[in-house]
Every structure is written in structure tokens, then in C-alpha cells.
Design a protein around this motif. Structure first.
Motif, PDB file in Angstrom:
ATOM      1  N   MET A  31       0.832  -1.196   0.000  1.00 45.99           N
ATOM      2  CA  MET A  31       0.000   0.000   0.000  1.00 45.99           C
ATOM      3  C   MET A  31       0.869   1.249   0.000  1.00 45.99           C
ATOM      4  O   MET A  31       1.834   1.358   0.751  1.00 45.99           O
ATOM      5  CB  MET A  31      -0.921   0.009   1.208  1.00 45.99           C
ATOM      6  N   PHE A  33       0.390   5.619  -0.021  1.00 50.30           N
ATOM      7  CA  PHE A  33      -0.576   6.662   0.289  1.00 50.30           C
ATOM      8  C   PHE A  33      -0.038   8.004  -0.176  1.00 50.30           C
ATOM      9  O   PHE A  33       1.156   8.270  -0.116  1.00 50.30           O
ATOM     10  CB  PHE A  33      -0.810   6.726   1.801  1.00 50.30           C
ATOM     11  N   ASP A  97       1.682  -1.239   5.508  1.00 55.03           N
ATOM     12  CA  ASP A  97       0.703  -2.299   5.313  1.00 55.03           C
ATOM     13  C   ASP A  97       0.681  -3.190   6.549  1.00 55.03           C
ATOM     14  O   ASP A  97       1.225  -2.816   7.601  1.00 55.03           O
ATOM     15  CB  ASP A  97       1.011  -3.104   4.053  1.00 55.03           C
ATOM     16  N   ARG A  98       0.070  -4.322   6.420  1.00 56.64           N
ATOM     17  CA  ARG A  98      -0.063  -5.203   7.580  1.00 56.64           C
ATOM     18  C   ARG A  98       1.289  -5.685   8.079  1.00 56.64           C
ATOM     19  O   ARG A  98       1.445  -5.941   9.259  1.00 56.64           O
ATOM     20  CB  ARG A  98      -0.956  -6.385   7.223  1.00 56.64           C
ATOM     21  N   LEU A 101       2.486  -3.395  10.519  1.00 53.24           N
ATOM     22  CA  LEU A 101       1.525  -3.241  11.614  1.00 53.24           C
ATOM     23  C   LEU A 101       0.970  -1.831  11.689  1.00 53.24           C
ATOM     24  O   LEU A 101       0.819  -1.252  12.762  1.00 53.24           O
ATOM     25  CB  LEU A 101       2.164  -3.635  12.940  1.00 53.24           C
ATOM     26  N   GLY A 102       0.694  -1.294  10.508  1.00 53.22           N
ATOM     27  CA  GLY A 102       0.051   0.010  10.464  1.00 53.22           C
ATOM     28  C   GLY A 102       0.997   1.178  10.450  1.00 53.22           C
ATOM     29  O   GLY A 102       0.588   2.298  10.148  1.00 53.22           O
ATOM     30  N   VAL A 103       2.272   0.955  10.788  1.00 58.29           N
ATOM     31  CA  VAL A 103       3.226   2.055  10.755  1.00 58.29           C
ATOM     32  C   VAL A 103       3.421   2.496   9.308  1.00 58.29           C
ATOM     33  O   VAL A 103       3.589   1.671   8.412  1.00 58.29           O
ATOM     34  CB  VAL A 103       4.578   1.649  11.354  1.00 58.29           C
ATOM     35  N   GLN A 104       3.389   3.793   9.076  1.00 55.80           N
ATOM     36  CA  GLN A 104       3.656   4.326   7.748  1.00 55.80           C
ATOM     37  C   GLN A 104       5.001   5.040   7.742  1.00 55.80           C
ATOM     38  O   GLN A 104       5.366   5.704   8.714  1.00 55.80           O
ATOM     39  CB  GLN A 104       2.535   5.276   7.310  1.00 55.80           C
ATOM     40  N   PHE A 106       7.338   7.744   5.574  1.00 56.06           N
ATOM     41  CA  PHE A 106       7.051   8.874   4.698  1.00 56.06           C
ATOM     42  C   PHE A 106       8.261   9.291   3.874  1.00 56.06           C
ATOM     43  O   PHE A 106       9.411   9.228   4.332  1.00 56.06           O
ATOM     44  CB  PHE A 106       6.591  10.077   5.520  1.00 56.06           C
TER      45      PHE A 106
ATOM     46  N   PHE B  34      -0.045   5.842  17.382  1.00 53.26           N
ATOM     47  CA  PHE B  34       1.291   6.186  16.897  1.00 53.26           C
ATOM     48  C   PHE B  34       1.639   7.626  17.272  1.00 53.26           C
ATOM     49  O   PHE B  34       0.768   8.476  17.437  1.00 53.26           O
ATOM     50  CB  PHE B  34       1.363   6.073  15.363  1.00 53.26           C
ATOM     51  N   TYR B  36       4.369  10.511  15.561  1.00 53.11           N
ATOM     52  CA  TYR B  36       5.304  10.873  14.512  1.00 53.11           C
ATOM     53  C   TYR B  36       5.877  12.249  14.821  1.00 53.11           C
ATOM     54  O   TYR B  36       5.223  13.082  15.462  1.00 53.11           O
ATOM     55  CB  TYR B  36       4.611  10.938  13.142  1.00 53.11           C
TER      56      TYR B  36
END
Lengths: 115, 115
Positions: A31, A33, A97-98, A101-104, A106, B34, B36
Motif C-alpha cells: 500500500m 498513500f 501495510d499489515r 503493523l500500520g506504521v507508515q 514517509f 502512533f 510521529y
């Protein structure tokens, strides 16, 4: 964690033109974004881009204005079309993504100014 | 509606003093939480996350956060602030292990550490 690069880092564009922003990741991710951020403000999600399917746009954002491509698992582009001064903002891509564990994670952002 | 609130636009702390940046959330189920940080002209950097387990989670740069389910809060803390901690901090939440992994960001808190 993923390392993400964006091109260009900044640009100044004329009203009515279009700009394509590139986002490159150093590993394959499900994923991606795209966000918009006014300097010093919070992030607004534009769309979610999954490889092999159409991007999913958030309320207030449409494909004609912000077309997105996701040709493979490491790359995506966001185009800001028919720009107006109101499109001046910072555009950020992120991945997550999974597996994370949801951390994105950037990218550094693209600072766009429309005159 | 799901939301994240950061009640303070700015927090000012003297170097060496403890700091707290507040965050409350309204999300159904068992959320992932989270923090950031964003330094000037940079993208967001992941600091720490809470998914399950010990309510006190430790993250990067000496930061920690305490999850309080009864108060629906996830405040960011550091025992001794550094001038280099001055930045914009965002609290964020996802509604559990959702397929979209969409993150809801708070409005941000600007942390200013004076020497």
C-alpha cells in the motif's frame, strides 16, 4: 523501515499546468498513500494506491484532478492537474501495510507553489 | 466518527525539564496508536507505536508514551528535553487491524525547547 524518495523536492508552477510527483521505495510494499499538508498543519489523505488496482480517493479528491499511477510495488506517481494557487501545498507519499503493523513511512515531501 | 485530538497547538519547555505532549482519541474497537515527528522541511518520522501489551511504550530519541484506555489518551513524554527535540509532533491512530490501514492524524503540536 522503508526508505522513500520523492521527485521533485520542490517546484514552482503556473496556473493551469500539471505536475507529476514521483515516489520511489527501496522495497516492495503493498500500500502507498498520498497526502497533502499545508506547512505546519496536519496531513490530509488524498488517496490510497494499491498495485494492480484503481486508487481509492478520499472525500473531496477526484481522479480527474489527482490521477495516480501504481505500475509496480516500488513506485507511484501523483499528478496535480490544472493547478490553481489553492493547490500550493506539500505533497507526501508514504508506505505501510499489515507487515508494518500500520506504521507508515514517509517520503521527504514535494513542496509545490502555484502562481 | 473516529478522531484524534491534540489539545495544545504549542508546548514550550526548558531544556532538561520533562515534557508531555497530549493526545486523546475516539476510535471504536482496539486501536493502534502512533506518534510521529516532523522536523522543518522534512517528511514525518515514526517515533513509537502502541498495539497491545504494556501500556508504556518506548520509542526513538528517548521518547515514551503511555496508553490509557479508560481516558482514551496516548500522551507523549520525555524525562529530559533537548533543544533538538523542537519539532512538530503528530499523534495518529488506526482503527485496529483494518484492511485499509488508513491513519487518522491529529492536528499536530509544535514543541519548542528553550536552552
Amino acid at each position: 523501515s522503508a526508505v522513500i524518495s520523492q521527485k521533485p523536492s520542490r517546484d514552482i508552477c503556473q496556473r493551469g499546468t500539471s505536475l507529476t510527483i514521483q515516489c520511489q521505495v527501496d522495497s516492495q510494499v503493498t500500500m502507498m498513500f498520498w497526502y497533502r499538508q499545508q506547512p505546519g498543519q496536519s496531513l490530509t489523505l488524498i488517496a490510497t494506491a494499491n498495485q494492480g488496482s484503481e486508487a481509492t480517493y478520499e472525500s473531496g479528491f477526484v481522479i480527474d484532478k489527482f490521477p495516480i499511477s501504481r505500475p509496480n510495488l516500488t513506485f507511484s506517481t501523483l499528478t496535480v492537474s490544472n493547478m490553481s494557487p489553492e493547490d500550493s501545498s506539500i505533497y507526501l507519499c508514504s508506505v505501510g501495510d499489515r507487515v508494518t503493523l500500520g506504521v507508515q513511512y514517509f517520503g521527504p515531501g514535494t513542496r509545490l507553489t502555484v502562481l | 466518527a473516529q478522531s484524534v485530538a491534540q489539545p495544545e497547538d504549542q508546548v514550550n519547555v526548558a531544556e532538561g525539564n520533562p515534557l508531555t505532549v497530549k493526545c486523546t482519541y475516539s476510535v471504536s474497537g482496539n486501536p493502534y496508536l502512533f506518534w510521529y515527528v516532523q522536523y522543518p522541511n522534512r517528511g514525518l518520522q515514526f517515533l513509537l507505536k502502541y498495539i497491545t501489551g504494556d501500556n508504556l511504550v518506548k520509542g526513538s530519541y528517548g521518547f515514551e508514551a503511555e496508553f490509557n484506555k479508560s481516558q482514551t489518551s496516548f500522551h507523549l513524554k520525555k524525562p529530559s528535553a533537548l533543544v533538538s527535540d523542537s519539532a512538530l509532533y503528530f499523534c495518529a491512530v488506526t482503527p485496529g487491524y483494518s484492511s485499509a490501514s488508513k491513519i487518522i492524524f491529529g492536528s499536530g503540536t509544535r514543541l519548542s525547547i528553550r536552552p
